[in-house]
Design a protein around this motif. Structure first.
Motif, PDB file in Angstrom:
ATOM      1  N   TYR A 174       0.852  -1.205   0.000  1.00 42.56           N
ATOM      2  CA  TYR A 174       0.000   0.000   0.000  1.00 42.56           C
ATOM      3  C   TYR A 174       0.880   1.244   0.000  1.00 42.56           C
ATOM      4  O   TYR A 174       1.960   1.233   0.611  1.00 42.56           O
ATOM      5  CB  TYR A 174      -0.902   0.004   1.243  1.00 42.56           C
ATOM      6  CG  TYR A 174      -2.117  -0.886   1.114  1.00 42.56           C
ATOM      7  CD1 TYR A 174      -3.228  -0.467   0.401  1.00 42.56           C
ATOM      8  CD2 TYR A 174      -2.142  -2.142   1.707  1.00 42.56           C
ATOM      9  CE1 TYR A 174      -4.348  -1.284   0.280  1.00 42.56           C
ATOM     10  CE2 TYR A 174      -3.256  -2.969   1.592  1.00 42.56           C
ATOM     11  CZ  TYR A 174      -4.352  -2.531   0.870  1.00 42.56           C
ATOM     12  OH  TYR A 174      -5.450  -3.339   0.745  1.00 42.56           O
ATOM     13  N   CYS A 219       3.339   2.520   2.850  1.00 41.22           N
ATOM     14  CA  CYS A 219       3.656   1.421   3.774  1.00 41.22           C
ATOM     15  C   CYS A 219       5.006   0.819   3.384  1.00 41.22           C
ATOM     16  O   CYS A 219       5.453   0.943   2.252  1.00 41.22           O
ATOM     17  CB  CYS A 219       2.599   0.338   3.714  1.00 41.22           C
ATOM     18  SG  CYS A 219       1.014   0.918   4.282  1.00 41.22           S
ATOM     19  N   ASN A 279      -6.157 -12.845  10.355  1.00 37.28           N
ATOM     20  CA  ASN A 279      -6.423 -11.409  10.162  1.00 37.28           C
ATOM     21  C   ASN A 279      -5.166 -10.718   9.637  1.00 37.28           C
ATOM     22  O   ASN A 279      -4.064 -11.004  10.093  1.00 37.28           O
ATOM     23  CB  ASN A 279      -6.821 -10.736  11.486  1.00 37.28           C
ATOM     24  CG  ASN A 279      -8.180 -11.184  11.964  1.00 37.28           C
ATOM     25  OD1 ASN A 279      -8.349 -11.638  13.089  1.00 37.28           O
ATOM     26  ND2 ASN A 279      -9.170 -11.090  11.097  1.00 37.28           N
ATOM     27  N   GLY A 280      -5.391  -9.851   8.679  1.00 33.56           N
ATOM     28  CA  GLY A 280      -4.273  -9.065   8.137  1.00 33.56           C
ATOM     29  C   GLY A 280      -3.365  -9.858   7.219  1.00 33.56           C
ATOM     30  O   GLY A 280      -2.281  -9.387   6.859  1.00 33.56           O
ATOM     31  N   SER A 281      -3.790 -11.056   6.797  1.00 36.11           N
ATOM     32  CA  SER A 281      -2.894 -11.870   5.956  1.00 36.11           C
ATOM     33  C   SER A 281      -2.968 -11.469   4.482  1.00 36.11           C
ATOM     34  O   SER A 281      -2.222 -12.010   3.667  1.00 36.11           O
ATOM     35  CB  SER A 281      -3.216 -13.353   6.130  1.00 36.11           C
ATOM     36  OG  SER A 281      -4.581 -13.581   5.868  1.00 36.11           O
ATOM     37  N   GLY A 282      -3.874 -10.555   4.120  1.00 34.73           N
ATOM     38  CA  GLY A 282      -3.893 -10.037   2.744  1.00 34.73           C
ATOM     39  C   GLY A 282      -5.063 -10.531   1.913  1.00 34.73           C
ATOM     40  O   GLY A 282      -5.078 -10.321   0.692  1.00 34.73           O
ATOM     41  N   LYS A 283      -6.055 -11.143   2.529  1.00 36.57           N
ATOM     42  CA  LYS A 283      -7.179 -11.728   1.764  1.00 36.57           C
ATOM     43  C   LYS A 283      -7.965 -10.638   1.028  1.00 36.57           C
ATOM     44  O   LYS A 283      -8.220 -10.742  -0.178  1.00 36.57           O
ATOM     45  CB  LYS A 283      -8.120 -12.510   2.715  1.00 36.57           C
ATOM     46  CG  LYS A 283      -7.421 -13.599   3.508  1.00 36.57           C
ATOM     47  CD  LYS A 283      -8.354 -14.367   4.372  1.00 36.57           C
ATOM     48  CE  LYS A 283      -8.945 -13.574   5.515  1.00 36.57           C
ATOM     49  NZ  LYS A 283      -7.961 -13.085   6.488  1.00 36.57           N
ATOM     50  N   SER A 284      -8.375  -9.599   1.772  1.00 36.82           N
ATOM     51  CA  SER A 284      -9.167  -8.535   1.130  1.00 36.82           C
ATOM     52  C   SER A 284      -8.347  -7.820   0.075  1.00 36.82           C
ATOM     53  O   SER A 284      -8.864  -7.433  -0.986  1.00 36.82           O
ATOM     54  CB  SER A 284      -9.637  -7.509   2.165  1.00 36.82           C
ATOM     55  OG  SER A 284     -10.463  -8.139   3.098  1.00 36.82           O
ATOM     56  N   THR A 285      -7.061  -7.622   0.347  1.00 34.69           N
ATOM     57  CA  THR A 285      -6.197  -6.954  -0.632  1.00 34.69           C
ATOM     58  C   THR A 285      -6.153  -7.761  -1.921  1.00 34.69           C
ATOM     59  O   THR A 285      -6.252  -7.206  -3.023  1.00 34.69           O
ATOM     60  CB  THR A 285      -4.776  -6.776  -0.048  1.00 34.69           C
ATOM     61  OG1 THR A 285      -4.895  -6.137   1.223  1.00 34.69           O
ATOM     62  CG2 THR A 285      -3.893  -5.951  -0.959  1.00 34.69           C
ATOM     63  N   GLN A 332     -15.703  -6.306   1.960  1.00 35.52           N
ATOM     64  CA  GLN A 332     -15.831  -6.385   3.419  1.00 35.52           C
ATOM     65  C   GLN A 332     -16.374  -5.068   3.969  1.00 35.52           C
ATOM     66  O   GLN A 332     -17.260  -5.061   4.808  1.00 35.52           O
ATOM     67  CB  GLN A 332     -14.451  -6.686   4.016  1.00 35.52           C
ATOM     68  CG  GLN A 332     -14.487  -7.090   5.464  1.00 35.52           C
ATOM     69  CD  GLN A 332     -13.098  -7.457   5.971  1.00 35.52           C
ATOM     70  OE1 GLN A 332     -12.086  -7.006   5.422  1.00 35.52           O
ATOM     71  NE2 GLN A 332     -13.040  -8.256   7.006  1.00 35.52           N
ATOM     72  N   HIS A 370     -13.800 -16.476   7.064  1.00 40.44           N
ATOM     73  CA  HIS A 370     -13.150 -17.046   8.256  1.00 40.44           C
ATOM     74  C   HIS A 370     -13.871 -18.318   8.673  1.00 40.44           C
ATOM     75  O   HIS A 370     -13.433 -18.986   9.593  1.00 40.44           O
ATOM     76  CB  HIS A 370     -13.191 -16.035   9.402  1.00 40.44           C
ATOM     77  CG  HIS A 370     -12.174 -14.936   9.238  1.00 40.44           C
ATOM     78  ND1 HIS A 370     -10.827 -15.125   9.366  1.00 40.44           N
ATOM     79  CD2 HIS A 370     -12.322 -13.624   8.917  1.00 40.44           C
ATOM     80  CE1 HIS A 370     -10.186 -14.000   9.154  1.00 40.44           C
ATOM     81  NE2 HIS A 370     -11.088 -13.064   8.870  1.00 40.44           N
TER      82      HIS A 370
HETATM   83  N1  LIG Z   1      -5.745   0.957   2.848  1.00 47.57           N
HETATM   84  C1  LIG Z   1      -4.684   0.401   3.422  1.00 47.57           C
HETATM   85  N2  LIG Z   1      -3.560   1.108   3.579  1.00 47.57           N
HETATM   86  C2  LIG Z   1      -2.466   0.557   4.123  1.00 47.57           C
HETATM   87  N3  LIG Z   1      -2.405  -0.688   4.567  1.00 47.57           N
HETATM   88  C3  LIG Z   1      -3.491  -1.455   4.454  1.00 47.57           C
HETATM   89  C4  LIG Z   1      -4.691  -0.948   3.878  1.00 47.57           C
HETATM   90  N4  LIG Z   1      -5.616  -1.920   3.897  1.00 47.57           N
HETATM   91  C5  LIG Z   1      -5.012  -2.995   4.465  1.00 47.57           C
HETATM   92  N5  LIG Z   1      -3.746  -2.709   4.798  1.00 47.57           N
HETATM   93  C6  LIG Z   1      -2.772  -3.611   5.399  1.00 47.57           C
HETATM   94  O1  LIG Z   1      -2.572  -4.701   4.486  1.00 47.57           O
HETATM   95  C7  LIG Z   1      -2.484  -5.909   5.185  1.00 47.57           C
HETATM   96  C8  LIG Z   1      -3.533  -6.892   4.634  1.00 47.57           C
HETATM   97  O2  LIG Z   1      -4.812  -6.351   4.898  1.00 47.57           O
HETATM   98  P1  LIG Z   1      -6.140  -7.114   4.408  1.00 47.57           P
HETATM   99  O3  LIG Z   1      -7.284  -6.243   4.675  1.00 47.57           O
HETATM  100  O4  LIG Z   1      -5.919  -7.563   3.031  1.00 47.57           O
HETATM  101  O5  LIG Z   1      -6.146  -8.364   5.388  1.00 47.57           O
HETATM  102  P2  LIG Z   1      -7.262  -9.494   5.567  1.00 47.57           P
HETATM  103  O6  LIG Z   1      -6.554 -10.792   5.444  1.00 47.57           O
HETATM  104  O7  LIG Z   1      -8.404  -9.259   4.657  1.00 47.57           O
HETATM  105  O8  LIG Z   1      -7.667  -9.223   7.079  1.00 47.57           O
HETATM  106  P3  LIG Z   1      -9.046  -9.573   7.816  1.00 47.57           P
HETATM  107  O9  LIG Z   1      -9.127 -11.053   7.920  1.00 47.57           O
HETATM  108  O10 LIG Z   1      -8.854  -8.944   9.141  1.00 47.57           O
HETATM  109  O11 LIG Z   1     -10.139  -8.968   7.034  1.00 47.57           O
HETATM  110  C9  LIG Z   1      -2.683  -5.600   6.642  1.00 47.57           C
HETATM  111  O12 LIG Z   1      -1.421  -5.589   7.267  1.00 47.57           O
HETATM  112  C10 LIG Z   1      -3.297  -4.225   6.655  1.00 47.57           C
HETATM  113  O13 LIG Z   1      -2.843  -3.496   7.761  1.00 47.57           O
END
Ligand SMILES: Nc1ncnc2c1ncn2[C@@H]1O[C@H](COP(=O)(O)OP(=O)(O)OP(=O)(O)O)[C@@H](O)[C@H]1O
Length: 745
Positions: free
Chosen positions: A479, A482, A506-512, A552, A702
């Motif tokens: 991002y 970051c 959580n935070g493993s990057g799924k939504s990204t 999400q 999840h």
């Molecule tokens: N808009 C953003 N700007 C900077 N960092 C971000 C942003 N969105 C997510 N992140 C970071 O990217 C990483 C992955 O986030 P992501 O939302 O993809 O995780 P996730 O696996 O979907 O989490 P969860 O299960 O909690 O939904 C995390 O470390 C988060 O802090």
């Protein structure tokens, strides 16, 4: 029809250069040509280092002395503060009136004025001409007024001194004055109405272009800090169209008033030259001008803070200003009110705001901000002495038997000349800043969305009958701002029509990953192939038309249920049958039935309107007003978001369904039904259980009991896919997925 006319109009006004043309311009050294501010084409679409991708590839700021080749470069150069090394002035900050900045303003004006002029001219050329002509005519009004007043005073003086009271000439003069007033008022009214019309048309066009460009831009473009500043200044330019000196800014309309000022100045000078008052005239004039101009000169010499220019702010001042504004917004925000109340944030907000505000206002400063009494007295005395000098020319002129009317005309002309010159000076000072804002507007119109492929490398998205094939090869993404990547070397293949469940911590990057696959955000390195074609060849809009999603953090629109659902497939926004079907698929019909106005009930997106303290939610006698919006629970909102995705999910052109935690707020029963629905949609209309899949599905969850339904499962950890396979394969492997699965069931 009206819409297309509007589009046609705006396209004509602001013709977008073709990409071929822009490519040529990029290589053309002619400084007069407008270069595209999009990165150079990516010939083989090989992943590039991040620094080489972006809209303003040439981030080097040309020295102010040079001749910037584009509006963007001139605008960027004007943001380099003269007093500091490195960094830019904040968006909207006043540029100091240096020679370098004046040159940049001149360059921007050369490049932008023809385009802005066309905006004024395009819709009402005749009215625009009348507007400019009337600006000159209106400038002469004060002189006519002074002249007729002088004639009346002279006549009265003549009557009193001669003792022959014959009123006929005076009555004629008064009649002429009445006619002058009536003519001035009529012309003024006509000119004002005409100006409003031209101004509103121009305002509409710039606002339209601003909106049009804003909806075009994608998230990667908007997350570029330079683009954000450019757009912020462009917005200020558009705001300046709101009226005379709107927001203390100078719009091109205010600049047209310069014509009035010039003609006013010229007519006063002409009048002065016609008054004959003897040999001492030059001396008298000199004294008059000096004494009238002194207070203005004095005020411009006052210490910093009394100047028209905005001072240059330090980084600390900018931080404090942001902090105070953040706290002010927090105190006003309805959305944050529950937590402000619950966590007792009131005193903290107040304290933080007060500290920042006092610092911004300089109330902590040990320096006394007020002038010392001695300096105040010295200024006052000088002003009074100089003001007394203003009477000297009258004494001199009375010696030469000049009439009283001429004296009055002389005095008003001198004062008007001084006032007009000072107004012109201030206007021109503001105009320089206005030119930079105009430059920001013109440059912002040239921004190409980051994800948009170049014309020469564009490939039309061809749908496959069995869904969308997705292949990721070593995708990585960090991002902006970051240091830790959110995705690291993600590789997998999803055949058309397959269903993939993405699971992980959580935070493993799924939504990204979901956002990258749906082309909402870009990736920094690696490759993403859709139907065997590199995704960067596709127009993002074409891919989006082939995709439906529930993110999400889905949106809650402040509108009716119908609008909240219908925006999922805008063509069917007004189709009750399509809306009903989408709501049914999301198992939301009972929610709609329970609402006071059914599908036409307005929903309270902020979750506060329906609370008792909200005045907007209450009608007469404390009853619920019909226009009041209705709150929903988290699970109910999730069903609305699902219904929105289902609005287009079954459309034949949609081949990819993305669901990011679509059922996190639903009970187990509802969750199972939703996944059955998704499965049946993926198998096509009227399909039975054995029908072939026609859509590719990716869901992030999840709930591992749900994930096991998928054809393939991707286990994500620290931004990477660490395990990939079917449920049984991953269980057999006994790795992270197996551990997570056993922990969850
Ligand atoms: N808009 C953003 N700007 C900077 N960092 C971000 C942003 N969105 C997510 N992140 C970071 O990217 C990483 C992955 O986030 P992501 O939302 O993809 O995780 P996730 O696996 O979907 O989490 P969860 O299960 O909690 O939904 C995390 O470390 C988060 O802090």
């Amino acid at each position: 029809m009206a819409d297309s006319l509007g589009l046609l109009l705006c396209d004509t006004l602001w013709p977008k250069p073709s990409r071929d043309c822009l490519a040529q311009l990029d290589s053309d050294p002619d400084p007069e040509q407008e270069p595209d501010i999009k990165p150079d084409p990516e010939p083989e679409l090989k992943p590039e280092p991040e620094s080489e991708r972006g809209h303003f590839v040439d981030r080097s700021v040309p020295p102010p002395e040079s001749h910037p080749r584009s509006v963007y470069h001139a605008w960027l150069a004007s943001r380099v503060p003269t007093c500091q090394n490195g960094g830019y002035t904040s968006a909207g900050a006043q540029r100091p009136l240096t020679r370098a900045n004046l040159r940049l303003a001149q360059r921007i004006a050369e490049l932008c004025v023809p385009q802005i002029f066309q905006i004024f001219w395009s819709r009402h050329p005749f009215r625009a001409f009348i507007m400019v002509a009337f600006s000159f005519v209106r400038g002469t009004f004060p002189v006519f007024k002074g002249y007729t007043h002088a004639l009346i005073i002279n006549e009265i003086q003549c009557l009193l001194s001669s003792g022959h009271y014959t009123w006929s000439y005076l009555i004629r003069l008064l009649g002429a004055e009445f006619l002058r007033l009536a003519a001035e008022k009529t012309l003024d009214t006509f000119a004002t109405n005409n100006e409003h019309l031209v101004q509103n048309s121009a305002r509409f066009i710039v606002e339209y272009q601003q909106m049009e460009q804003r909806v075009r831009l994608d998230i990667p473009t908007l997350s570029d800090p330079t683009v954000r500043d450019l757009l912020a200044e462009s917005d200020l330019f558009v705001s300046s169209f709101q009226g005379v000196g709107g927001f203390g800014l100078l719009s091109p309309f205010d600049l047209i008033r310069v014509f009035s000022l010039i003609s006013e100045l010229a007519s006063h000078i002409f009048v002065l030259s016609t008054i004959s008052y003897g040999p001492l005239s030059i001396f008298a004039l000199l004294i008059s001008f000096l004494s009238a101009a002194y207070p203005l000169v004095q005020s411009s010499l006052l210490p910093r803070g009394y100047h028209v220019d905005t001072p240059v702010y330090s980084e600390e001042e900018i931080r404090l200003t942001e902090k105070q504004e953040q706290m002010r917004q927090l105190s006003l925000s309805d959305t944050h009110r529950p937590e402000v109340m619950l966590f007792g944030l009131g005193p903290w907000i107040l304290q933080t705001w007060a500290a920042a505000r006092q610092a911004v206002l300089g109330l902590h400063s040990s320096q006394p901000s007020l002038q010392s009494p001695s300096s105040i007295f010295s200024h006052m005395n000088v002003v009074e002495i100089i003001a007394a000098l203003q009477n000297l020319p009258f004494v001199l002129m009375l010696q030469t038997s000049t009439s009283l009317g001429s004296l009055a005309l002389y005095r008003s002309s001198v004062q008007s000349i001084v006032y007009t010159i000072s107004t012109l000076f201030i206007t021109l000072q503001m105009a320089v800043q206005g030119v930079f804002l105009m430059g920001a507007f013109c440059a912002s119109m040239e921004i190409e969305p980051f994800l948009q492929p170049r014309e020469e490398s564009r490939v039309k998205y061809e749908s496959w009958s069995g869904g969308m094939k997705i292949e990721a090869r070593n995708l990585s993404y960090t991002y902006p701002g970051c240091t830790e990547p959110a995705l690291r070397n993600v590789s997998f293949t999803l055949e058309a029509g397959e269903t993939l469940a993405v699971v992980g911590y959580n935070g493993s990057g799924k939504s990204t990953l979901g956002k990258v696959l749906s082309r909402i955000v870009d990736f920094n390195s690696g490759e993403l192939l859709i139907n065997d074609v590199d995704v960067r060849h596709y127009e993002p809009a074409e891919l989006h038309r082939a995709t439906t999603a529930v993110f999400q953090s889905f949106c809650k629109y402040n509108g009716t249920v119908a609008e909240n659902v219908g925006v999922g497939y805008i063509h069917d926004l007004d189709c009750p049958a399509a809306l009903r079907k989408a709501v049914q698929l999301a198992e939301g019909d009972h929610i709609v039935r329970s609402l006071p106005h059914g599908i036409n009930t307005r929903l309270d997106a902020l979750g506060l309107d329906s609370m008792s303290y909200s005045p907007s939610g209450m009608g007469a006698c404390g009853a619920r007003a019909p226009w009041a919006s209705h709150g929903l629970s988290g699970g109910e909102w999730q069903r609305i978001a699902l219904a929105r995705a289902f609005m287009r999910a079954h459309q034949p052109e949609v081949h990819f369904l993305l669901f990011d935690e679509p059922t996190s707020a639903l009970d187990a029963h509802a969750q199972n039904k939703i996944f059955q629905t998704i499965d049946s949609i993926a198998r096509g209309p009227g399909a039975d259980g054995d029908a072939a899949k026609v859509k590719t599905v990716l869901f992030i969850t999840h709930r591992l009991s749900v994930a096991r339904r998928a054809d393939k499962i991707a286990m994500m950890e620290h931004g990477s896919i660490t395990e990939f396979g079917t449920h049984d394969e991953l269980l057999k492997r006994g790795g992270s997925y197996a551990a997570l699965y056993h922990a969850s069931v």
